[in-house]
Design an enzyme around this catalytic site. Structure first.
Site, mmCIF file in Angstrom:
data_model
loop_
_atom_site.group_PDB
_atom_site.id
_atom_site.type_symbol
_atom_site.label_atom_id
_atom_site.label_comp_id
_atom_site.label_asym_id
_atom_site.label_seq_id
_atom_site.Cartn_x
_atom_site.Cartn_y
_atom_site.Cartn_z
ATOM 1 N N SER A 22 0.821 -1.226 0.000
ATOM 2 C CA SER A 22 0.000 0.000 0.000
ATOM 3 C C SER A 22 0.852 1.273 0.000
ATOM 4 O O SER A 22 0.312 2.381 0.007
ATOM 5 C CB SER A 22 -0.934 0.005 1.219
ATOM 6 O OG SER A 22 -0.181 -0.140 2.412
ATOM 7 N N ASN A 109 -2.743 -2.248 13.097
ATOM 8 C CA ASN A 109 -4.204 -2.103 12.975
ATOM 9 C C ASN A 109 -4.688 -0.784 13.573
ATOM 10 O O ASN A 109 -5.493 -0.068 12.979
ATOM 11 C CB ASN A 109 -4.917 -3.270 13.673
ATOM 12 C CG ASN A 109 -4.558 -4.598 13.049
ATOM 13 O OD1 ASN A 109 -3.911 -4.642 12.003
ATOM 14 N ND2 ASN A 109 -4.973 -5.689 13.679
ATOM 15 N N THR A 154 -40.193 25.180 -10.802
ATOM 16 C CA THR A 154 -40.476 23.861 -10.241
ATOM 17 C C THR A 154 -40.812 23.000 -11.457
ATOM 18 O O THR A 154 -41.412 23.498 -12.420
ATOM 19 C CB THR A 154 -41.650 23.874 -9.245
ATOM 20 O OG1 THR A 154 -42.837 24.237 -9.942
ATOM 21 C CG2 THR A 154 -41.408 24.874 -8.110
ATOM 22 N N HIS A 155 -40.391 21.752 -11.431
ATOM 23 C CA HIS A 155 -40.539 20.866 -12.596
ATOM 24 C C HIS A 155 -39.858 21.464 -13.830
ATOM 25 O O HIS A 155 -40.254 21.185 -14.964
ATOM 26 C CB HIS A 155 -42.017 20.580 -12.917
ATOM 27 C CG HIS A 155 -42.822 20.164 -11.729
ATOM 28 N ND1 HIS A 155 -43.065 18.844 -11.413
ATOM 29 C CD2 HIS A 155 -43.403 20.891 -10.754
ATOM 30 C CE1 HIS A 155 -43.780 18.784 -10.299
ATOM 31 N NE2 HIS A 155 -43.999 20.012 -9.872
ATOM 32 N N SER A 276 -15.339 24.144 -29.673
ATOM 33 C CA SER A 276 -15.505 22.875 -30.381
ATOM 34 C C SER A 276 -14.432 22.776 -31.457
ATOM 35 O O SER A 276 -14.052 23.777 -32.057
ATOM 36 C CB SER A 276 -16.892 22.827 -31.014
ATOM 37 O OG SER A 276 -16.900 21.927 -32.114
ATOM 38 N N LYS A 282 -19.375 27.295 -31.144
ATOM 39 C CA LYS A 282 -19.654 26.700 -29.832
ATOM 40 C C LYS A 282 -18.856 27.330 -28.695
ATOM 41 O O LYS A 282 -17.702 27.668 -28.839
ATOM 42 C CB LYS A 282 -19.351 25.192 -29.853
ATOM 43 C CG LYS A 282 -20.295 24.364 -30.691
ATOM 44 C CD LYS A 282 -21.740 24.417 -30.202
ATOM 45 C CE LYS A 282 -21.955 23.678 -28.901
ATOM 46 N NZ LYS A 282 -21.815 22.230 -29.055
ATOM 47 N N ASN A 284 -18.658 25.918 -24.956
ATOM 48 C CA ASN A 284 -19.150 24.812 -24.123
ATOM 49 C C ASN A 284 -18.793 24.985 -22.646
ATOM 50 O O ASN A 284 -17.698 25.448 -22.329
ATOM 51 C CB ASN A 284 -18.573 23.487 -24.630
ATOM 52 C CG ASN A 284 -19.080 23.134 -26.017
ATOM 53 O OD1 ASN A 284 -20.204 23.497 -26.385
ATOM 54 N ND2 ASN A 284 -18.264 22.444 -26.788
ATOM 55 N N GLU A 289 -19.744 20.676 -16.713
ATOM 56 C CA GLU A 289 -20.104 19.289 -17.054
ATOM 57 C C GLU A 289 -19.213 18.294 -16.322
ATOM 58 O O GLU A 289 -19.662 17.244 -15.877
ATOM 59 C CB GLU A 289 -19.995 19.087 -18.562
ATOM 60 C CG GLU A 289 -21.023 19.890 -19.349
ATOM 61 C CD GLU A 289 -20.679 19.921 -20.824
ATOM 62 O OE1 GLU A 289 -21.004 18.959 -21.522
ATOM 63 O OE2 GLU A 289 -20.073 20.913 -21.268
ATOM 64 N N TYR A 316 -9.855 -6.409 12.718
ATOM 65 C CA TYR A 316 -9.216 -5.913 11.504
ATOM 66 C C TYR A 316 -9.238 -6.951 10.397
ATOM 67 O O TYR A 316 -9.034 -8.143 10.633
ATOM 68 C CB TYR A 316 -7.748 -5.522 11.793
ATOM 69 C CG TYR A 316 -7.052 -5.069 10.525
ATOM 70 C CD1 TYR A 316 -7.180 -3.762 10.077
ATOM 71 C CD2 TYR A 316 -6.307 -5.968 9.750
ATOM 72 C CE1 TYR A 316 -6.579 -3.347 8.897
ATOM 73 C CE2 TYR A 316 -5.705 -5.561 8.569
ATOM 74 C CZ TYR A 316 -5.846 -4.248 8.141
ATOM 75 O OH TYR A 316 -5.263 -3.855 6.971
ATOM 76 N N GLN A 321 -7.874 -1.831 4.059
ATOM 77 C CA GLN A 321 -6.851 -1.041 3.376
ATOM 78 C C GLN A 321 -7.437 -0.235 2.213
ATOM 79 O O GLN A 321 -6.843 0.753 1.772
ATOM 80 C CB GLN A 321 -5.742 -1.980 2.868
ATOM 81 C CG GLN A 321 -4.620 -1.288 2.141
ATOM 82 C CD GLN A 321 -3.407 -2.188 1.963
ATOM 83 O OE1 GLN A 321 -2.720 -2.495 2.921
ATOM 84 N NE2 GLN A 321 -3.173 -2.627 0.744
ATOM 85 N N LYS A 324 -8.181 4.023 2.146
ATOM 86 C CA LYS A 324 -7.341 5.191 1.874
ATOM 87 C C LYS A 324 -7.530 5.767 0.477
ATOM 88 O O LYS A 324 -7.696 6.980 0.315
ATOM 89 C CB LYS A 324 -5.869 4.830 2.120
ATOM 90 C CG LYS A 324 -5.562 4.840 3.614
ATOM 91 C CD LYS A 324 -4.258 4.193 3.969
ATOM 92 C CE LYS A 324 -4.354 2.681 3.957
ATOM 93 N NZ LYS A 324 -5.305 2.144 4.968
HETATM 94 N N1 ARG Z 1 -1.770 -1.207 5.040
HETATM 95 C C1 ARG Z 1 -2.659 -1.696 6.076
HETATM 96 C C2 ARG Z 1 -3.998 -0.969 5.953
HETATM 97 O O1 ARG Z 1 -4.045 -0.020 5.293
HETATM 98 C C3 ARG Z 1 -2.069 -1.413 7.418
HETATM 99 C C4 ARG Z 1 -2.574 -2.298 8.493
HETATM 100 C C5 ARG Z 1 -1.962 -3.649 8.331
HETATM 101 N N2 ARG Z 1 -2.395 -4.527 9.356
HETATM 102 C C6 ARG Z 1 -2.321 -5.843 9.178
HETATM 103 N N3 ARG Z 1 -2.737 -6.585 10.144
HETATM 104 N N4 ARG Z 1 -1.895 -6.372 8.053
HETATM 105 O O2 ARG Z 1 -4.995 -1.385 6.496
#
Ligand code: ARG
Length: 462
Positions: A22, A109, A154-155, A276, A282, A284, A289, A316, A321, A324
């Site tokens: 990660s 964790n 409205t509508h 365009s 045009k 745009n 959009e 956990y 993961q 993120k």
């Molecule tokens: N990269 C992991 C995450 O984002 C970190 C936690 C890892 N914990 C584990 N028990 N493998 O969740």
């Protein structure tokens, strides 16, 4: 070398290992990971788990790592599994053996939950400032519009005349709720997970209340099992971001319609438009959009995240993961969309003649009905009388302003000479009575209130 290689007699399969890495994205948590680790080292020192020399070496090492990473973000990289492994490796490289004691009593964790909570609490104010900047752009447009009139819909059919300022303040009102929802997302993230260990809690005498205060949290999580997999704060943020994107998308949709040839209420600045490749005429509204289009992404991140959570057993699981990239993408999308929308709004010009023309005519029917009600007719009856009058005017291609007194009287004896004065867009808005209405005085007060709110957010406007 991973943080867990001791357990295994072979190195991991490259494809399986790469799949779980990660670091490519959680490097965004670098600063938070180091901040959390410095506080953890101090807590271990206070608990007597680390000697004061060890603690000092670790804290100084981490500070140097933080500084180096800030100075040269490119150095936050390597073959590490994740940002936590990276920071620990760097620490051991710097301070040697003492660095190997940092992870005592702590699990990744809780560490990753801490990092993401710190990250959100650090970054949410920036998004709130972006929202406030867009509220300011709406307030400026409201101010510049003065007493200009436009139809409300409205509508998507003409409903009643409103002040253009009232229209812009409507979007400001929705955006201010987004601002509050982002604050609520920060409050969701406001709990210290450290002390939870991998799931059962830690066996070292960590003063979690003190650690919470040290890291800017107002509370400590209630239960270590829950804490190890609680990502409600991620869902809360994605929800806040999604609703904000829905608001931006609706604002964009309005402006795409209102700046088109058929309406022509506003003119997009050339700087906010694109051309365009084939049709020379045009102009745009691409940025609008794209904002509308990107709302789909953020909603996707929210629903995707809820789907990830729904099947997880307690404790956990690596599925977490996925939180993120959802957070980082939603944050970037909302930030970029707020900036683009603000750029468009701040350069938008009003065609007050066209909006005023569109705000007159048969959309004054409710005011005409109210005229009859003021003279004693029950509203339902007045609605019928005016409805019939509208039907007649439509077949004749005329509107209220073309009626003679005799024609008014044909519809109802209650109509007097003063009726043409009631049947104007300005009289219509002035007839409103409630504070949330489009009555010009109420709109002026609403604008002032909005300016006060912006000032409280540290914004100077027009
Ligand atoms: N990269 C992991 C995450 O984002 C970190 C936690 C890892 N914990 C584990 N028990 N493998 O969740």
């Amino acid at each position: 070398m991973t943080l867990w290689s001791g357990r295994f007699d072979t190195s991991p399969d490259p494809a399986a290992f790469e799949f779980g890495v990660s670091f490519g994205f959680d490097r965004a948590l670098f600063e938070d990971d180091v901040t959390g680790s410095i506080a953890w080292a101090e807590a271990l020192g206070a608990a007597g788990v680390l000697s004061s020399d060890e603690m000092r070496a670790i804290v100084e090492g981490l500070r140097a790592i933080l500084e180096e990473g800030r100075r040269d973000p490119a150095c936050v990289s390597g073959p590490d599994e994740d940002v936590h492994s990276f920071v620990e490796r760097k620490l051991v490289e710097r301070v040697g053996e003492a660095g190997r004691r940092l992870h005592t009593g702590r699990s990744r964790n809780e560490q990753v939950s801490l990092d993401l909570r710190l990250y959100l609490r650090r970054r949410l104010p920036r998004l709130q400032a972006d929202v406030a900047a867009l509220v300011a752009a709406c307030a400026d447009q409201a101010e510049r519009a003065g007493d200009a009139l436009m139809p409300s819909y409205t509508h998507l059919r003409r409903a009643q005349p409103v002040l253009v300022a009232h229209y812009f303040l409507a979007h400001a009102a929705a955006l201010r709720r987004d601002h509050a929802r982002l604050a609520a997302a920060a409050a969701d993230a406001d709990a210290l997970p450290l002390g939870s260990g991998a799931i059962a809690g830690t066996s070292y005498a960590i003063d979690t209340a003190r650690l919470a205060t040290r890291l800017g949290f107002s509370r400590v999580v209630a239960n270590s099992i829950d804490a190890s997999s609680d990502r409600d704060f991620v869902a809360g943020f994605l929800y806040a971001a999604s609703v904000a994107m829905v608001h931006l998308s609706r604002l964009a949709e309005d402006l795409i319609i209102f700046t088109g040839e058929e309406y022509g209420f506003f003119e997009l600045a050339d700087a906010s438009a694109t051309g365009s490749s084939m049709m020379p005429q045009k102009k745009n509204p691409d940025p609008l959009e794209l904002v509308r289009g990107k709302a789909g992404r953020t909603i996707g991140r929210l629903t995707g995240w809820l789907a990830t959570l729904k099947g997880l057993p307690s404790g956990y699981n690596k599925d977490l993961q996925e939180d993120k990239e959802a957070v980082f993408e939603a944050e970037a999308t909302l930030h970029d969309s707020l900036l683009a929308t603000q750029a468009v709004i701040s350069r938008l010009s009003l065609n007050a003649e066209r909006t005023a023309r569109a705000a007159s005519g048969l959309l004054l029917a409710t005011d005409v009905a109210d005229y009859l009600v003021a003279r004693g007719m029950p509203f339902r009856r007045a609605h019928e009388v005016v409805g019939a009058l509208v039907r007649r005017l439509l077949t004749e291609g005329r509107d209220f302003s073309a009626l003679t007194l005799a024609e008014w009287r044909e519809a109802s004896e209650l109509f007097g000479e003063d009726v043409p004065r009631v049947a104007t867009a300005l009289a219509s808005v002035e007839a409103r009575r409630t504070p949330q209405s489009t009555r010009p005085e109420a709109v002026r007060q609403a604008l002032e209130e909005c300016r006060g709110w912006l000032a409280a957010q540290g914004f100077a406007t027009l």
